[in-house]
Enzyme design. Structure first.
Site, PDB file in Angstrom:
ATOM      1  N   ARG A   1      13.333  -5.871 -11.453  1.00  0.00           N
ATOM      2  CA  ARG A   1      12.286  -6.424 -10.634  1.00  0.00           C
ATOM      3  C   ARG A   1      13.290  -6.706  -9.362  1.00  0.00           C
ATOM      4  NH1 ARG A   1      11.834 -11.768 -10.871  1.00  0.00           N
ATOM      5  NH2 ARG A   1      12.060 -12.142 -12.897  1.00  0.00           N
TER       6      ARG A   1
ATOM      7  N   TYR B   1     -10.633  -5.319   4.498  1.00  0.00           N
ATOM      8  CA  TYR B   1     -10.931  -4.886   2.897  1.00  0.00           C
ATOM      9  C   TYR B   1     -11.189  -6.237   2.483  1.00  0.00           C
ATOM     10  CZ  TYR B   1      -9.658  -4.151  -1.604  1.00  0.00           C
ATOM     11  OH  TYR B   1      -9.465  -4.066  -3.056  1.00  0.00           O
TER      12      TYR B   1
ATOM     13  N   ASP C   1      -2.459  -3.767   8.342  1.00  0.00           N
ATOM     14  CA  ASP C   1      -2.856  -2.844   7.117  1.00  0.00           C
ATOM     15  C   ASP C   1      -3.065  -1.497   7.529  1.00  0.00           C
ATOM     16  OD1 ASP C   1      -3.971  -1.779   5.273  1.00  0.00           O
ATOM     17  OD2 ASP C   1      -4.944  -3.497   4.100  1.00  0.00           O
TER      18      ASP C   1
ATOM     19  N   LYS D   1      -3.745   4.777  -2.334  1.00  0.00           N
ATOM     20  CA  LYS D   1      -4.723   5.645  -1.377  1.00  0.00           C
ATOM     21  C   LYS D   1      -3.769   6.845  -1.047  1.00  0.00           C
ATOM     22  CE  LYS D   1      -7.259   2.362  -2.231  1.00  0.00           C
ATOM     23  NZ  LYS D   1      -6.919   1.106  -2.243  1.00  0.00           N
TER      24      LYS D   1
HETATM   25  N1  PLP Z   1      -6.027  -2.404   2.344  1.00  0.00           N
HETATM   26  C1  PLP Z   1      -7.114  -1.583   2.078  1.00  0.00           C
HETATM   27  C2  PLP Z   1      -7.508  -1.230   3.556  1.00  0.00           C
HETATM   28  C3  PLP Z   1      -7.729  -1.309   1.023  1.00  0.00           C
HETATM   29  O1  PLP Z   1      -8.768  -0.323   1.171  1.00  0.00           O
HETATM   30  C4  PLP Z   1      -7.041  -1.573  -0.330  1.00  0.00           C
HETATM   31  C5  PLP Z   1      -8.143  -1.170  -1.443  1.00  0.00           C
HETATM   32  O2  PLP Z   1      -8.827  -0.568  -1.324  1.00  0.00           O
HETATM   33  C6  PLP Z   1      -6.219  -2.506  -0.400  1.00  0.00           C
HETATM   34  C7  PLP Z   1      -5.814  -2.872   0.764  1.00  0.00           C
HETATM   35  C8  PLP Z   1      -5.659  -3.037  -1.757  1.00  0.00           C
HETATM   36  O3  PLP Z   1      -5.019  -2.118  -2.397  1.00  0.00           O
HETATM   37  P1  PLP Z   1      -4.707  -2.037  -3.838  1.00  0.00           P
HETATM   38  O4  PLP Z   1      -6.027  -1.704  -4.377  1.00  0.00           O
HETATM   39  O5  PLP Z   1      -3.817  -0.882  -4.180  1.00  0.00           O
HETATM   40  O6  PLP Z   1      -4.394  -3.310  -4.468  1.00  0.00           O
END
Ligand code: PLP
Length: 401
Positions: free
Chosen positions: A64, A117, A192, A217
Site C-alpha cells: 500500500r 462526470y 480530469d 479508460k
Molecule cells: N473521470 C471521468 C471523466 C470518467 O468518465 C470516469 C468514469 O467514467 C471517472 C473519472 C471515474 O473513473 P473510474 O470509473 O475509474 O473510477
C-alpha cells in the site's frame, strides 16, 4: 505525434514504450517490466529495515505504501504528462476523491465546472458538501464565465476542478486562460484529462497543477481493469504518497498497474485510430435527418472547436448525439448490432450509454438539463472496429427509428 511531449528530447511514443526501462533493477533485463505481485517485502536483518525506513537505501516495506510495478506506472504517466510525480489509485474515483480531500482545507470552498462526470458530481454533493465545504459551479458555456470564475475564486478557494473535453457533453474549456486566472489568484487547478489522455492533451503544460486520469479508460485501453492516476508537482502529489501510501487505501493492484503499462505502449496509436473513426462518425451523424445535434470537438460547428484545436493534438474517440426523445434514444441503442450498450469508454469495442437511463438516472430531469443532458442524448465511445462496419451499424439503427 510531436517530439516535445515525450521525456527530454524523446517523442511521446518512445517515452510511452521505453520511459522507465531499466529503473526496476531487474537482473535479467526482461523487455517487459516485472510484475511484483506481492503485498509485503522481507528483510534479511533489522539493520536493513532501519536503512530502508531512514531512506538510506531504496526499498519497499508494504505494497500500500509502494510497489515497484505500481511505481513504474506512476513514473510513466508523470513523464507523459510532464509531471514530477504520480500517484496511482484503484480507480479514477479513488484518484479524484483523494486529490479533492488533499487540497480542501477547513473553511475553504471548491469550484467545479458545471459539466462533469456524474461520479465526481455525486462525490461532491454526497461527501464534500455534508462535510461543510462550500461548492461553486461555473458554466464555461456562458459568455461571461471569466467574470463568474474570478468572483468565485478568492483566498478561501481550495481549488478549481474541471474536465475538458467533459463527460458526456464534450464541452471544451480554455486551459491556458483558466490556468492564468488560477495562477493570478493562487488557486490550484485540477484537470480530469480522462477523455483526451496524455497522448492528445497535457494540461500541466497549459497551467494546470494536478492532472487526473481514470486509467480504466484509454490508458488501460482494453476494458479489462479499473485504475486511476494523479500527477503533478512534488508539492502537490507528495501528500498523496505519504509513508502509508494512498491514505484512503484506494491502492492500485500491481497486476492492474502492469496491464495499464502494457496499454500505454499503444496509447498514441489507439488515440489516433479512435479519433479518425470518431470524426467520420460525427460527420455522418451531423448530416443525418434523424439526429438533432452532435457533440464532438472535432466538428467545425462545435463551440469549442477553435480552442480544442489549439490545446489538443487530436479530438479523441468520444462523441454524443442528441435524438428527439428518450424513447428514440433507447430505440436507437437497441437497434445497434456491433456497438454495444454499456457504460465506461476507451475500449477497443465501441460502446453507447444513455445518460438519462444509466449514468445520470438518479438525477431529476431538471438537474440533468442544467448539466446540458437532454433525455435524447446518447454518448458513444467510438472503438477500434472497422470504420465501415461502424458507419453501417449506426446508419441501420437510425433507419429503424
Ligand atoms: N473521470 C471521468 C471523466 C470518467 O468518465 C470516469 C468514469 O467514467 C471517472 C473519472 C471515474 O473513473 P473510474 O470509473 O475509474 O473510477
Amino acid at each position: 505525434m510531436s517530439r516535445e511531449t515525450g521525456q527530454g528530447n524523446q517523442g511521446f511514443e518512445t517515452t510511452a514504450i521505453h520511459g522507465t526501462e531499466g529503473e526496476s533493477g531487474d537482473p535479467w533485463r526482461a523487455l517487459t517490466p516485472p510484475l511484483y505481485m506481492t503485498s509485503t517485502y522481507t528483510f534479511p536483518e533489522m539493520e536493513e529495515v532501519d536503512r530502508v525506513l531512514r531512506g538510506d537505501r531504496e526499498g519497499y516495506v508494504y505494497s500500500r505504501a509502494g510497489n515497484p510495478t505500481v511505481r513504474s506506472l506512476e513514473r510513466t504517466v508523470a513523464l507523459l504528462e510532464g509531471a514530477a510525480l504520480g500517484c496511482a489509485f484503484s480507480s479514477g474515483m479513488g484518484a479524484i476523491s483523494a486529490v479533492l480531500l488533499s487540497i480542501l482545507k477547513k473553511g475553504q470552498s471548491l469550484v467545479f465546472s458545471r459539466h462533469l462526470y456524474s461520479g465526481t458530481r455525486h462525490f461532491v454533493e454526497s461527501m464534500l458538501t455534508p462535510l461543510g465545504a462550500t461548492v461553486h459551479f461555473v458554466d464555461f458555456r456562458e459568455a461571461d464565465w471569466e467574470i463568474r470564475l474570478e468572483s468565485c475564486l478568492d483566498k478561501n478557494s481550495g481549488g478549481l476542478f474541471l474536465e475538458t473535453p467533459s463527460n458526456p457533453t464534450l464541452d471544451i474549456v480554455d486551459l491556458a486562460r483558466v490556468g492564468s486566472i488560477c495562477r493570478k489568484k493562487g488557486v490550484p487547478l485540477v484537470v480530469d484529462n480522462t477523455f483526451a489522455s496524455p497522448a492528445l492533451q497535457n494540461p500541466l503544460r497549459l497551467g494546470a497543477d494536478i492532472v487526473i486520469h481514470s486509467a480504466t479508460k484509454y490508458l488501460g485501453g482494453h476494458g479489462d481493469l479499473l485504475g486511476g492516476v494523479a500527477v503533478g508537482s512534488e508539492e502537490r502529489i507528495r501528500p498523496l504518497l505519504s509513508e502509508d501510501g494512498p491514505l484512503l487505501g484506494a491502492t492500485l493492484s500491481p497486476m492492474n498497474a502492469w496491464l495499464i503499462l502494457r496499454g500505454i505502449k499503444t496509447l498514441a496509436l489507439r488515440m489516433e485510430a479512435h479519433s479518425l473513426r470518431a470524426i467520420s462518425l460525427s460527420r455522418q451523424l451531423s448530416g443525418h435527418p434523424k439526429v438533432e445535434r452532435v457533440f464532438y470537438p472535432g466538428l467545425a460547428t462545435h463551440p469549442g472547436h477553435g480552442i480544442a484545436r489549439g490545446q489538443m493534438k487530436g479530438m479523441g474517440g468520444m462523441l454524443s448525439l442528441q435524438l428527439p426523445s428518450l424513447a428514440l434514444a433507447r430505440k436507437f441503442m437497441d437497434g445497434l448490432r456491433i456497438v454495444r450498450i454499456g457504460v465506461s469508454l476507451g475500449d477497443p469495442a465501441s460502446l453507447v450509454e444513455h445518460p438519462a437511463s444509466m449514468s445520470h438516472r438518479g438525477w431529476p430531469q431538471e438537474a440533468r438539463r442544467s448539466m446540458g443532458i437532454e433525455d435524447g442524448l446518447v454518448r458513444m465511445s467510438v472503438g477500434l472496429e472497422s470504420l465501415e462496419d461502424l458507419q453501417d451499424d449506426v446508419e441501420q439503427a437510425l433507419r429503424s427509428l
